[in-house]
Scaffold this motif. Structure first.
Motif, PDB file in Angstrom:
ATOM      1  N   ILE A 106       0.865  -1.186   0.000  1.00 49.96           N
ATOM      2  CA  ILE A 106       0.000   0.000   0.000  1.00 49.96           C
ATOM      3  C   ILE A 106       0.895   1.227   0.000  1.00 49.96           C
ATOM      4  O   ILE A 106       1.737   1.401   0.887  1.00 49.96           O
ATOM      5  CB  ILE A 106      -0.929   0.009   1.222  1.00 49.96           C
ATOM      6  CG1 ILE A 106      -1.704  -1.311   1.320  1.00 49.96           C
ATOM      7  CG2 ILE A 106      -1.898   1.187   1.139  1.00 49.96           C
ATOM      8  CD1 ILE A 106      -2.530  -1.449   2.578  1.00 49.96           C
ATOM      9  N   MET A 123       3.739  -0.712   3.860  1.00 47.49           N
ATOM     10  CA  MET A 123       3.084   0.570   3.670  1.00 47.49           C
ATOM     11  C   MET A 123       4.129   1.680   3.552  1.00 47.49           C
ATOM     12  O   MET A 123       5.054   1.745   4.356  1.00 47.49           O
ATOM     13  CB  MET A 123       2.134   0.867   4.840  1.00 47.49           C
ATOM     14  CG  MET A 123       1.070  -0.183   5.050  1.00 47.49           C
ATOM     15  SD  MET A 123       0.146   0.005   6.604  1.00 47.49           S
ATOM     16  CE  MET A 123      -0.629   1.587   6.340  1.00 47.49           C
ATOM     17  N   VAL A 151       1.461   6.392   3.551  1.00 55.63           N
ATOM     18  CA  VAL A 151       0.041   6.086   3.720  1.00 55.63           C
ATOM     19  C   VAL A 151      -0.491   6.848   4.928  1.00 55.63           C
ATOM     20  O   VAL A 151       0.196   6.992   5.942  1.00 55.63           O
ATOM     21  CB  VAL A 151      -0.171   4.571   3.911  1.00 55.63           C
ATOM     22  CG1 VAL A 151      -1.645   4.240   4.124  1.00 55.63           C
ATOM     23  CG2 VAL A 151       0.380   3.798   2.713  1.00 55.63           C
ATOM     24  N   ILE A 179       6.373  -0.315   7.782  1.00 62.42           N
ATOM     25  CA  ILE A 179       5.809   1.002   7.510  1.00 62.42           C
ATOM     26  C   ILE A 179       6.921   2.027   7.333  1.00 62.42           C
ATOM     27  O   ILE A 179       7.965   1.951   7.969  1.00 62.42           O
ATOM     28  CB  ILE A 179       4.833   1.457   8.619  1.00 62.42           C
ATOM     29  CG1 ILE A 179       5.525   1.464   9.993  1.00 62.42           C
ATOM     30  CG2 ILE A 179       3.608   0.556   8.656  1.00 62.42           C
ATOM     31  CD1 ILE A 179       4.654   2.010  11.106  1.00 62.42           C
ATOM     32  N   SER A 199       4.692   7.121   6.937  1.00 57.77           N
ATOM     33  CA  SER A 199       3.249   6.972   7.087  1.00 57.77           C
ATOM     34  C   SER A 199       2.726   7.602   8.371  1.00 57.77           C
ATOM     35  O   SER A 199       3.457   7.786   9.347  1.00 57.77           O
ATOM     36  CB  SER A 199       2.866   5.491   7.030  1.00 57.77           C
ATOM     37  OG  SER A 199       3.127   4.944   5.747  1.00 57.77           O
TER      38      SER A 199
END
Length: 515
Positions: free
Chosen positions: A252, A277, A280, A304, A307
């Motif tokens: 994502i 991610m 995001v 991540i 984000s």
């Protein structure tokens, strides 16, 4: 019993232009159209109220059936009210199988339904390319008969399919079990680029079910420059209001996940496999139990970077939760509330606690340019100019990095940074488009008492209500008369609440968790 309106068996070529394929029936496949190994082009047509009644999982295609390496090209065509009503019928609007190539451009799939899978489309093998098309109110939730089991309210991928979805939207689709809008399968790759996935629902009961917006059952899912908003996993103990990753990998990037709800874990994202991610924004999601933003139940740590995971609600853990491996940070993240062991922090990370949440400085979800919704950053947001300076890719809207380095999250501000706000203070959402600095603390509250504070309270009484999220019931009413107002809760049980505050001209909303 194939091809209620038109059937092409072999390698021919058929072009259908400015025509209506309406109210035809097939006892097996292709209520409206059936294409074998040939090339079928459908342009500017309406495919409406056709029925295919084949009982097997590979039967159906209420509107169109494409088979045996056939090529189907459709543009500017409405596919609506078609049914695959066999016991395990699939693909209410379209079923494509056996190394086929399907290209859909500027089409509309509306109110199609099937019993097994793919209210609008079921793809079993081949390539599916969709550009600028909308999928609205399709379902595998009983409209075609009895859901069996009812996966993929709009699109269901069963096998080795390469799926590319560019632009368009998925709205108000429904699945009886998994994947209110989209369902991806092992062996395939699904790429969702510049797409709005909004207000879809999944009703499966059980921890392995859910995924109000998207369900990943293997393979690879890529979500890029898209928004996953206001989706719901409504079955008891089911997980993943926005995205549920049961197996496979979900990448994502440059996307917003906001306003989604799960009755169990993972209001925004629930992970039981692999999630990565980058840039995001995960905000304003709700989980009744754990991980209002992101919940991890996998032994593989979610990764991540750049984000924001903040301003989410979970009774036990608001923003992130870990039933297994902790989150792995690649740096430059902002997590509003992280418990001990939830995330391994590194360079550029900012994390808060229940008593002192990190303030992301997010404005309400809105159209801030581009084709999908985003949360813009307030002038004082600490997310500005705090992403990885080596990452110079555009934001979700396609806007370039502004200033010395990128911002955290999916939105890149295009103006200079203002003064930084106090870290414990959050902007209250206003029903009238403005906002005001309001702090509610402690949040969650454990002793039935909390303080509502704002320097903007000027002595004029402001009415307020404590509203239970689950029922909408007003539990308590009170007045705010000073800058610091201590509120004692009389008869509120443990759960999630809304504090609604009204002045003479404005209405402000804040979330509160009572433990």
């Amino acid at each position: 019993g194939n091809g209620g309106g038109l059937h092409m068996t072999g390698p021919g070529t058929i072009s259908i232009t400015q025509s209506r394929i309406n109210s035809n029936t097939a006892s097996n496949e292709g209520g409206g159209l059936w294409n074998g190994s040939g090339t079928m082009t459908v342009s500017g047509c309406v495919i409406d109220s056709n029925i295919a009644s084949g009982a097997a999982a590979s039967n159906g295609g209420g509107g169109v059936y494409n088979f045996d390496g056939g090529t189907l090209n459709m543009d500017n065509t409405f596919v609506r009210n078609n049914l695959a009503n066999g016991t395990a019928g699939s693909g209410g609007g379209l079923l494509t199988d056996s190394a086929t190539t399907v290209t859909l451009t500027q089409c509309q799939f509306d109110m199609n339904a099937a019993n097994r899978a793919g209210g609008a489309i079921e793809a079993i093998n081949g390539t599916l390319n969709i550009t600028g098309s909308n999928f609205v109110r399709n379902d595998v939730n009983g409209t075609a008969g009895v859901a069996a089991p009812g996966n993929g309210g709009a699109i269901h991928i069963s096998g080795a399919v390469t799926t590319n979805i560019t632009g368009g939207m998925f709205k108000q689709n429904a699945a009886a079990r998994e994947g209110g809008a989209l369902w991806a399968q092992s062996g395939g790759t699904m790429t969702v680029d510049g797409v709005a996935v909004d207000s879809n629902s999944a009703f499966g009961v059980g921890a392995a079910f859910g995924g109000g917006g998207v369900f990943v059952n293997g393979g690879t899912l890529n979500i890029v420059a898209s928004s996953v908003t206001n989706n719901s996993s409504l079955g008891a103990t089911a997980n993943g209001g926005g995205v549920h990753v049961k197996s496979g990998t979900a990448n994502i990037a440059r996307s917003t996940i906001s306003g989604n709800t799960s009755l169990a874990d993972g209001g925004g994202v629930y992970n039981n496999s692999i999630v990565l991610m980058n840039a995001v924004t995960v905000a304003n999601n709700t989980a009744i139990i754990n991980g209002g933003g992101v919940a991890n139940n996998s032994v593989t740590a979610p990764t991540i970077k750049n984000s924001i995971i903040a301003m989410n609600i979970g009774i036990l853990t608001p923003d992130v939760s870990t039933a297994s491996a902790s989150f792995t940070s690649l740096g430059y993240n902002l997590v509003g509330v992280a418990g001990a062991g939830d995330i391994t922090t590194t360079m550029g990370d900012v994390t808060g606690t229940l008593l002192a949440p990190a303030n992301a400085g997010l404005n309400p979800l809105a159209n801030n340019g581009g084709t999908t919704l985003t949360h813009s950053l307030t002038a004082s947001s600490i997310a500005r100019n705090s992403g990885d300076p080596a990452d110079m890719f555009a934001d979700q809207r396609g806007f370039a990095v502004f200033g010395p380095q990128r911002d955290k999250g999916a939105y890149e501000a295009q103006s200079a940074v203002g003064p930084v706000a106090p870290p414990q203070s959050r902007k209250a959402n206003s029903a009238f488009g403005t906002d005001m600095e309001i702090s509610i603390y402690p949040n969650p509250t454990t002793n039935g008492q909390f303080t509502i504070s704002s320097a903007a309270f000027d002595g004029e009484p402001m009415s307020a209500q404590l509203i239970e999220v689950a029922t909408g019931k007003v539990v308590q009413s009170f007045e705010l008369t000073q800058q610091n107002n201590i509120v004692t809760v009389n008869n509120a049980t443990r759960g999630m609440y809304i504090v609604k505050m009204k002045s003479a001209t404005e209405t402000y909303i804040q979330k509160l968790v009572i433990q």
